[in-house]
Design a protein around this motif. Sequence first.
Motif, PDB file in Angstrom:
ATOM      1  N   PHE A  83       0.800  -1.581   0.162  1.00 21.41           N
ATOM      2  CA  PHE A  83      -0.274   0.044  -0.081  1.00 21.41           C
ATOM      3  C   PHE A  83       0.604   1.385  -0.265  1.00 21.41           C
ATOM      4  N   GLU A  84      -0.005   2.357  -0.306  1.00 24.07           N
ATOM      5  CA  GLU A  84       0.543   3.356  -0.707  1.00 24.07           C
ATOM      6  C   GLU A  84      -0.514   4.522   0.340  1.00 24.07           C
ATOM      7  N   VAL A  85      -0.363   5.417   1.119  1.00 22.74           N
ATOM      8  CA  VAL A  85      -1.107   5.984   2.389  1.00 22.74           C
ATOM      9  C   VAL A  85      -0.128   7.369   1.795  1.00 22.74           C
ATOM     10  N   GLU A  86      -1.651   8.526   1.713  1.00 24.78           N
ATOM     11  CA  GLU A  86      -0.889   9.920   1.562  1.00 24.78           C
ATOM     12  C   GLU A  86      -2.102  10.454   2.836  1.00 24.78           C
ATOM     13  N   ILE A  87      -1.464  10.825   4.591  1.00 23.54           N
ATOM     14  CA  ILE A  87      -2.323  11.464   5.541  1.00 23.54           C
ATOM     15  C   ILE A  87      -1.789  12.894   5.514  1.00 23.54           C
ATOM     16  N   GLU A  88      -2.579  13.757   5.904  1.00 26.66           N
ATOM     17  CA  GLU A  88      -2.316  15.185   6.441  1.00 26.66           C
ATOM     18  C   GLU A  88      -2.726  15.309   7.756  1.00 26.66           C
ATOM     19  N   PHE A  89      -2.280  16.522   7.682  1.00 28.18           N
ATOM     20  CA  PHE A  89      -2.108  17.001   9.657  1.00 28.18           C
ATOM     21  C   PHE A  89      -1.458  17.883  10.198  1.00 28.18           C
ATOM     22  N   VAL A  90      -1.477  18.483  11.489  1.00 32.19           N
ATOM     23  CA  VAL A  90      -1.382  19.530  11.972  1.00 32.19           C
ATOM     24  C   VAL A  90      -0.516  19.514  12.966  1.00 32.19           C
ATOM     25  N   THR A  91       0.563  19.833  12.691  1.00 32.88           N
ATOM     26  CA  THR A  91       1.395  19.941  14.214  1.00 32.88           C
ATOM     27  C   THR A  91       1.487  20.707  15.293  1.00 32.88           C
ATOM     28  N   TYR A  92       1.419  20.335  15.965  1.00 38.81           N
ATOM     29  CA  TYR A  92       1.097  21.664  17.378  1.00 38.81           C
ATOM     30  C   TYR A  92       2.381  21.574  18.999  1.00 38.81           C
ATOM     31  N   THR A  93       2.214  22.269  19.401  1.00 43.53           N
ATOM     32  CA  THR A  93       3.361  22.291  20.218  1.00 43.53           C
ATOM     33  C   THR A  93       2.832  23.116  21.616  1.00 43.53           C
ATOM     34  N   GLY A  94       2.294  22.885  23.074  1.00 38.89           N
ATOM     35  CA  GLY A  94       1.830  23.747  23.742  1.00 38.89           C
ATOM     36  C   GLY A  94       0.728  23.264  24.020  1.00 38.89           C
ATOM     37  N   ALA A  95      -0.141  23.737  23.856  1.00 38.38           N
ATOM     38  CA  ALA A  95      -1.274  24.010  24.310  1.00 38.38           C
ATOM     39  C   ALA A  95      -2.235  24.589  23.145  1.00 38.38           C
ATOM     40  N   HIS A  96      -1.693  23.331  22.098  1.00 41.39           N
ATOM     41  CA  HIS A  96      -2.699  23.864  20.756  1.00 41.39           C
ATOM     42  C   HIS A  96      -2.175  25.022  19.925  1.00 41.39           C
ATOM     43  N   TYR A  98      -0.712  25.384  16.866  1.00 32.40           N
ATOM     44  CA  TYR A  98      -0.069  24.907  15.417  1.00 32.40           C
ATOM     45  C   TYR A  98       0.614  25.624  15.041  1.00 32.40           C
ATOM     46  N   MET A  99       1.382  24.906  14.273  1.00 28.31           N
ATOM     47  CA  MET A  99       2.888  24.789  14.416  1.00 28.31           C
ATOM     48  C   MET A  99       3.262  24.717  12.529  1.00 28.31           C
ATOM     49  N   ASP A 100       2.758  24.254  11.934  1.00 24.12           N
ATOM     50  CA  ASP A 100       2.802  23.642  10.199  1.00 24.12           C
ATOM     51  C   ASP A 100       2.269  22.134   9.635  1.00 24.12           C
ATOM     52  N   LYS A 120       7.836  10.349   2.037  1.00 22.82           N
ATOM     53  CA  LYS A 120       8.384  11.528   1.015  1.00 22.82           C
ATOM     54  C   LYS A 120       7.416  12.264   2.001  1.00 22.82           C
ATOM     55  N   TYR A 121       6.938  13.861   2.402  1.00 25.92           N
ATOM     56  CA  TYR A 121       6.425  14.477   3.399  1.00 25.92           C
ATOM     57  C   TYR A 121       6.382  16.029   2.301  1.00 25.92           C
ATOM     58  N   ASP A 122       6.175  16.424   2.514  1.00 25.77           N
ATOM     59  CA  ASP A 122       5.577  18.121   2.425  1.00 25.77           C
ATOM     60  C   ASP A 122       5.090  18.720   3.665  1.00 25.77           C
ATOM     61  N   VAL A 123       6.177  19.569   3.776  1.00 25.33           N
ATOM     62  CA  VAL A 123       5.223  20.623   4.817  1.00 25.33           C
ATOM     63  C   VAL A 123       5.346  22.251   5.314  1.00 25.33           C
ATOM     64  N   ARG A 124       4.495  23.042   5.544  1.00 25.50           N
ATOM     65  CA  ARG A 124       4.360  24.207   5.286  1.00 25.50           C
ATOM     66  C   ARG A 124       4.279  24.936   6.140  1.00 25.50           C
ATOM     67  N   LYS A 125       3.705  25.736   6.578  1.00 25.92           N
ATOM     68  CA  LYS A 125       3.492  26.454   7.612  1.00 25.92           C
ATOM     69  C   LYS A 125       1.985  26.839   7.743  1.00 25.92           C
ATOM     70  N   TYR A 126       1.253  26.373   8.491  1.00 28.74           N
ATOM     71  CA  TYR A 126      -0.074  26.881   8.986  1.00 28.74           C
ATOM     72  C   TYR A 126      -0.481  28.448   9.027  1.00 28.74           C
ATOM     73  N   ASP A 127      -1.230  28.472   8.830  1.00 26.80           N
ATOM     74  CA  ASP A 127      -1.739  29.900   8.567  1.00 26.80           C
ATOM     75  C   ASP A 127      -2.738  30.479   9.963  1.00 26.80           C
ATOM     76  N   GLN A 128      -2.531  31.491  10.746  1.00 28.69           N
ATOM     77  CA  GLN A 128      -3.515  31.491  11.123  1.00 28.69           C
ATOM     78  C   GLN A 128      -5.462  31.692  10.872  1.00 28.69           C
ATOM     79  N   LYS A 129      -5.078  32.903   9.852  1.00 27.29           N
ATOM     80  CA  LYS A 129      -6.395  33.061   9.165  1.00 27.29           C
ATOM     81  C   LYS A 129      -6.957  31.784   8.458  1.00 27.29           C
ATOM     82  N   GLU A 130      -6.235  30.754   7.880  1.00 26.89           N
ATOM     83  CA  GLU A 130      -6.500  29.477   7.842  1.00 26.89           C
ATOM     84  C   GLU A 130      -7.520  28.762   8.221  1.00 26.89           C
ATOM     85  N   LYS A 131      -8.757  28.604   7.619  1.00 30.55           N
ATOM     86  CA  LYS A 131      -9.644  27.357   8.708  1.00 30.55           C
ATOM     87  C   LYS A 131      -9.685  25.812   7.851  1.00 30.55           C
ATOM     88  N   TYR A 132      -9.228  25.666   8.789  1.00 30.25           N
ATOM     89  CA  TYR A 132      -8.434  23.990   8.511  1.00 30.25           C
ATOM     90  C   TYR A 132      -9.812  22.873   9.279  1.00 30.25           C
TER      91      TYR A 132
END
Length: 138
Positions: A83-96, A98-100, A120-132
Amino acid sequence: MKKFFAILILFGLLNIISTTYASLPTPTQAIRENLLEDAVLDLLTKPIYSAIDDYYGTTYNIAAHCQRVIDIKKLRHPGSWYFEVEIEFVTYTGAHNYMDIFIVTLKKDRETEGKWITQKYDVRKYDQKEKYECRSPA
């Protein structure tokens, strides 16, 4: 008499606490597809955190949130267990805090000797204005 009332109050509190957490609602329905996605995410936690460790150099105080399976493909032929699986998630630290946003591609096939590896992995910065959108576990 005081002892009797203390035991009665303690028993009442324990009963209220245990029944309150037993029926927490979740917005995600427990249908087969959602349950299978939850199982895949649970089984792939270790490779997900290896991608986090590779990118940040540590997993100390860094966690993944809002995991979801974007795509899953069967490799080789229809009867294989590769199999090949693509997963998306947000990383955070502290009290949520959000980082990337990560998109990780994990693979399991003959070359990986049947183990899940981070392809492989692709990382982009989390934008606070973005509705995730987060999908709650079923």
